[in-house]
Scaffold this motif. Sequence first.
Motif, PDB file in Angstrom:
ATOM      1  N   ARG A 115      -4.522  -0.562   2.706  1.00 29.66           N
ATOM      2  CA  ARG A 115      -5.256   0.797   2.932  1.00 29.66           C
ATOM      3  C   ARG A 115      -4.386   1.698   3.759  1.00 29.66           C
ATOM      4  O   ARG A 115      -4.081   2.792   3.693  1.00 29.66           O
ATOM      5  CB  ARG A 115      -6.746   0.824   2.985  1.00 29.66           C
ATOM      6  CG  ARG A 115      -7.658   0.222   1.904  1.00 29.66           C
ATOM      7  CD  ARG A 115      -8.978   0.094   2.511  1.00 29.66           C
ATOM      8  NE  ARG A 115      -9.889  -0.169   1.236  1.00 29.66           N
ATOM      9  CZ  ARG A 115     -11.035  -0.546   1.462  1.00 29.66           C
ATOM     10  NH1 ARG A 115     -11.798  -0.382   2.555  1.00 29.66           N
ATOM     11  NH2 ARG A 115     -11.695  -0.815   0.337  1.00 29.66           N
TER      12      ARG A 115
ATOM     13  N   ARG B 162      -9.663 -10.136  -2.098  1.00 32.40           N
ATOM     14  CA  ARG B 162     -11.236 -10.837  -1.826  1.00 32.40           C
ATOM     15  C   ARG B 162     -11.339 -12.081  -2.559  1.00 32.40           C
ATOM     16  O   ARG B 162     -12.078 -13.177  -2.041  1.00 32.40           O
ATOM     17  CB  ARG B 162     -12.318  -9.878  -2.332  1.00 32.40           C
ATOM     18  CG  ARG B 162     -12.383  -8.688  -1.524  1.00 32.40           C
ATOM     19  CD  ARG B 162     -13.801  -7.783  -1.577  1.00 32.40           C
ATOM     20  NE  ARG B 162     -13.578  -6.635  -0.677  1.00 32.40           N
ATOM     21  CZ  ARG B 162     -13.340  -5.323  -0.810  1.00 32.40           C
ATOM     22  NH1 ARG B 162     -12.726  -5.227  -2.053  1.00 32.40           N
ATOM     23  NH2 ARG B 162     -13.289  -4.484   0.072  1.00 32.40           N
TER      24      ARG B 162
ATOM     25  N   GLU C  24     -10.460  -9.173   4.335  1.00 35.86           N
ATOM     26  CA  GLU C  24     -10.619  -7.693   4.752  1.00 35.86           C
ATOM     27  C   GLU C  24      -9.359  -7.148   5.757  1.00 35.86           C
ATOM     28  O   GLU C  24      -9.029  -6.027   5.588  1.00 35.86           O
ATOM     29  CB  GLU C  24     -11.856  -7.511   5.627  1.00 35.86           C
ATOM     30  CG  GLU C  24     -13.119  -7.729   5.033  1.00 35.86           C
ATOM     31  CD  GLU C  24     -13.390  -6.819   3.428  1.00 35.86           C
ATOM     32  OE1 GLU C  24     -12.913  -5.523   3.650  1.00 35.86           O
ATOM     33  OE2 GLU C  24     -13.467  -7.210   2.441  1.00 35.86           O
TER      34      GLU C  24
ATOM     35  N   THR D   3      -5.259   0.529  -7.022  1.00 34.76           N
ATOM     36  CA  THR D   3      -5.510  -0.170  -5.828  1.00 34.76           C
ATOM     37  C   THR D   3      -6.619  -1.115  -6.144  1.00 34.76           C
ATOM     38  O   THR D   3      -6.838  -2.097  -5.482  1.00 34.76           O
ATOM     39  CB  THR D   3      -5.838   0.629  -4.740  1.00 34.76           C
ATOM     40  OG1 THR D   3      -6.899   1.404  -4.948  1.00 34.76           O
ATOM     41  CG2 THR D   3      -4.739   1.741  -4.307  1.00 34.76           C
ATOM     42  N   GLU D   4      -7.460  -0.883  -7.260  1.00 36.56           N
ATOM     43  CA  GLU D   4      -8.642  -1.481  -7.207  1.00 36.56           C
ATOM     44  C   GLU D   4      -8.430  -2.910  -7.529  1.00 36.56           C
ATOM     45  O   GLU D   4      -9.021  -4.141  -7.040  1.00 36.56           O
ATOM     46  CB  GLU D   4      -9.701  -0.992  -8.198  1.00 36.56           C
ATOM     47  CG  GLU D   4     -10.233   0.267  -7.863  1.00 36.56           C
ATOM     48  CD  GLU D   4      -9.274   1.524  -8.093  1.00 36.56           C
ATOM     49  OE1 GLU D   4      -8.170   1.210  -8.640  1.00 36.56           O
ATOM     50  OE2 GLU D   4      -9.755   2.582  -8.002  1.00 36.56           O
TER      51      GLU D   4
ATOM     52  N   THR E 256      -5.918  -5.001  -6.847  1.00 38.83           N
ATOM     53  CA  THR E 256      -5.199  -5.555  -5.540  1.00 38.83           C
ATOM     54  C   THR E 256      -6.434  -5.928  -4.469  1.00 38.83           C
ATOM     55  O   THR E 256      -6.664  -7.011  -4.145  1.00 38.83           O
ATOM     56  CB  THR E 256      -4.280  -4.733  -4.782  1.00 38.83           C
ATOM     57  OG1 THR E 256      -3.240  -4.677  -5.689  1.00 38.83           O
ATOM     58  CG2 THR E 256      -3.643  -5.632  -3.656  1.00 38.83           C
ATOM     59  N   GLU E 257      -7.116  -5.268  -4.297  1.00 34.30           N
ATOM     60  CA  GLU E 257      -8.413  -5.466  -3.507  1.00 34.30           C
ATOM     61  C   GLU E 257      -9.176  -6.557  -4.059  1.00 34.30           C
ATOM     62  O   GLU E 257      -9.743  -7.454  -3.225  1.00 34.30           O
ATOM     63  CB  GLU E 257      -9.348  -3.921  -3.187  1.00 34.30           C
ATOM     64  CG  GLU E 257      -8.481  -3.025  -2.391  1.00 34.30           C
ATOM     65  CD  GLU E 257      -9.331  -1.755  -1.892  1.00 34.30           C
ATOM     66  OE1 GLU E 257     -10.431  -1.888  -1.777  1.00 34.30           O
ATOM     67  OE2 GLU E 257      -8.813  -0.808  -1.266  1.00 34.30           O
ATOM     68  N   SER E 258      -9.399  -6.312  -5.146  1.00 36.83           N
ATOM     69  CA  SER E 258     -10.342  -7.557  -5.820  1.00 36.83           C
ATOM     70  C   SER E 258      -9.621  -8.755  -5.742  1.00 36.83           C
ATOM     71  O   SER E 258     -10.306  -9.835  -5.568  1.00 36.83           O
ATOM     72  CB  SER E 258     -10.591  -7.172  -7.210  1.00 36.83           C
ATOM     73  OG  SER E 258     -11.224  -8.169  -8.100  1.00 36.83           O
TER      74      SER E 258
ATOM     75  N   GLY F 112       0.998  -1.361  -0.083  1.00 35.40           N
ATOM     76  CA  GLY F 112      -0.015  -0.099  -0.020  1.00 35.40           C
ATOM     77  C   GLY F 112       0.987   1.186  -0.143  1.00 35.40           C
ATOM     78  O   GLY F 112       0.578   2.229  -0.692  1.00 35.40           O
TER      79      GLY F 112
ATOM     80  N   ILE G 125      -6.825  -6.113   3.110  1.00 34.52           N
ATOM     81  CA  ILE G 125      -7.256  -4.976   2.397  1.00 34.52           C
ATOM     82  C   ILE G 125      -6.861  -3.905   3.383  1.00 34.52           C
ATOM     83  O   ILE G 125      -6.829  -2.631   2.940  1.00 34.52           O
ATOM     84  CB  ILE G 125      -8.966  -5.079   2.063  1.00 34.52           C
ATOM     85  CG1 ILE G 125      -8.848  -6.085   0.861  1.00 34.52           C
ATOM     86  CG2 ILE G 125      -9.231  -3.784   1.496  1.00 34.52           C
ATOM     87  CD1 ILE G 125     -10.187  -6.511   0.457  1.00 34.52           C
TER      88      ILE G 125
END
Length: 647
Positions: A234, A216, A227, A208-209, A211-213, A198, A230
Amino acid sequence: MTSQVSSPAEQADGAGGAVVGGQRTPESPGGKEVRRLDRVIIRFAGDSGDGMQLTGDRFTSETASFGNDLSTLPNFPAEIRAPAGTLPGVSSFQLHFADHDILTPGDAPNVLVAMNPAALRANIADVPRGAEIIINTDEFTKRPMAKVGYATSPLEDGSLDAYNLHPVPLTTLTVQALKDFGLSRKEAERSKNMFALGLLSWMYHRPTEGTESFLRQKFAKKPEIAEANIVAFRAGWNFGETTEDFAVSYEVAPATRAFPTGTYRNISGNLALSYGLVAASQQADLPLYLGSYPITPASDILHELSKHKNFGVRTFQAEDEIAGIGAALGAAFGGALGVTTTSGPGVALKSEAIGLAVSLELPLLIVDIQRGGPSTGLPTKTEQADLLQAMFGRNGEAPVPIVAPRTPADCFDAALDAARIALTYRTPVFLLSDGYLANGSEPWRVPEVADLPDLKIKFATATNHTLGDGTEVFWPYKRDPETLARPWAIPGTPGLEHRIGGIEKQDGSGNISYDPANHDHMVRTRQAKVDGIRVPDIDVDDPDGATTLVLGWGSTYGPITAAVRRLRGAGLPIAQAHLRHLNPFPGNLGEVLERYGKVVVPEMNLGQLATLIRAKYLVDAQSYNQVNGMPFKAEQLATVLKEAIDD
């Protein structure tokens, strides 16, 4: 993705030291200065359990989606879990990304992220003065430092004064960020790599989208872990935005001018090779059969191909190397595109079956992802030392064509080319990649299916010979006059029954033969078939009429080309040529070599291609060799080539 016209930025490809091309821009919305750069080299380093490969891979994926050109160099221990905190246990991932065409992962990092003392100790020699070093201060306690020979803390003794040091308590900050998740400290600490990711994503304005996807999806069965990662990710981003220690962030624009129009994706060499094999089977309208035994660094091909049953791919994880190639050869006899994957030690075990494939004259792809040897050697390090093994490593006269890709993305095209040769000429073919290409990655332009070569073949369906008494029979060794390929008859085809095996066959009829003259004829015919394979002439890049030629093969392409760009940028004339086909050589290679007073051959072995060149063309090729498990550096080659020009 290479260009023959090099800008000053391109000539610097692979260089270490300070990042070039920086420009000041207005402050970011958070009030911090943003500088524009044309390229950056980042190295993540930590314990083999710190998730450095995952961290590097995610940063690479976001960089690819942003549109930068990139090249990567994963470097990790052979042990599944090397001793924690020790130098042999250090794992690293280097990424070079730019707003222009680049060729290598870079010689030296502009940014080092060191998760512990061992990571710092193992990598500091590669870091140029003035570079940024981000250190996880939580790990710099007495015991971890003592493990790697630090008598005093490098954070306090002045040994890092030449660098732009950022001490960050990554572990503590991660644990604090996850305090509401009810995780133990040990569990929370595992997310510190996401905190670091991050922070670097903020520092270089990465998306960043994705990596978060990814997180999950990866932890879909454990959403609380997803979470937590994530949140740590962040938190790292927010730390960069709010801390005073990072007063500047950086932008590297997309490499819009480096790429022709098309759809691109980030791809590793092993993945590209796997896709190439699937594409070859589709273009040949044949089922793909992989008979393989797991071995580093080839196992990823088995893993990937096992996912593609919808394309008619069958994968067989055999009990050993011999069973793997035996199954693949049997599948070839049955009318499939047979493939076996391995590395050098596996090639040694497969050698008799490769000789059998030569005798049977059936199409078979032998994929050798080369690694450091001999014996078990260096399983996770790269080398080019299997060339002579591929050329001669069988009993008797058993010639086999050899094809070698030059970049990770080129593994796709090389697989198609190897399949073309195997199917057209009915022969086993070696595809020589290596660990550097297999694990490295770069952007790849997804081709249009209509642009792929047509590899369809015709099986024998009827008799092909008339005996003296007028009887119509099938002769399994009656050859195509142009290619010298024998017919490929599917077992069970009525009237086309024929004998196979390793004992010498009578030319034409395929009956067992011990006749000396027939054996001489068959040996020479098999050699003539390989010698007659059509391969493109080698291209020579020589804009200045140079007297020195640098000749390479395989994965040395990137470092050699980067070195050549540097020399030309300095006004020095040098010619470059790179071989894909190593058996047979391109028809014009001899004429090309005769044009130059000096020929330099850099190889990650002790001079195997140079030996072949000297023997075949009587050219005094000069070897430059390295066998330390790592790819060449551009600066290193530039120095050697300059000496050759000046000599």
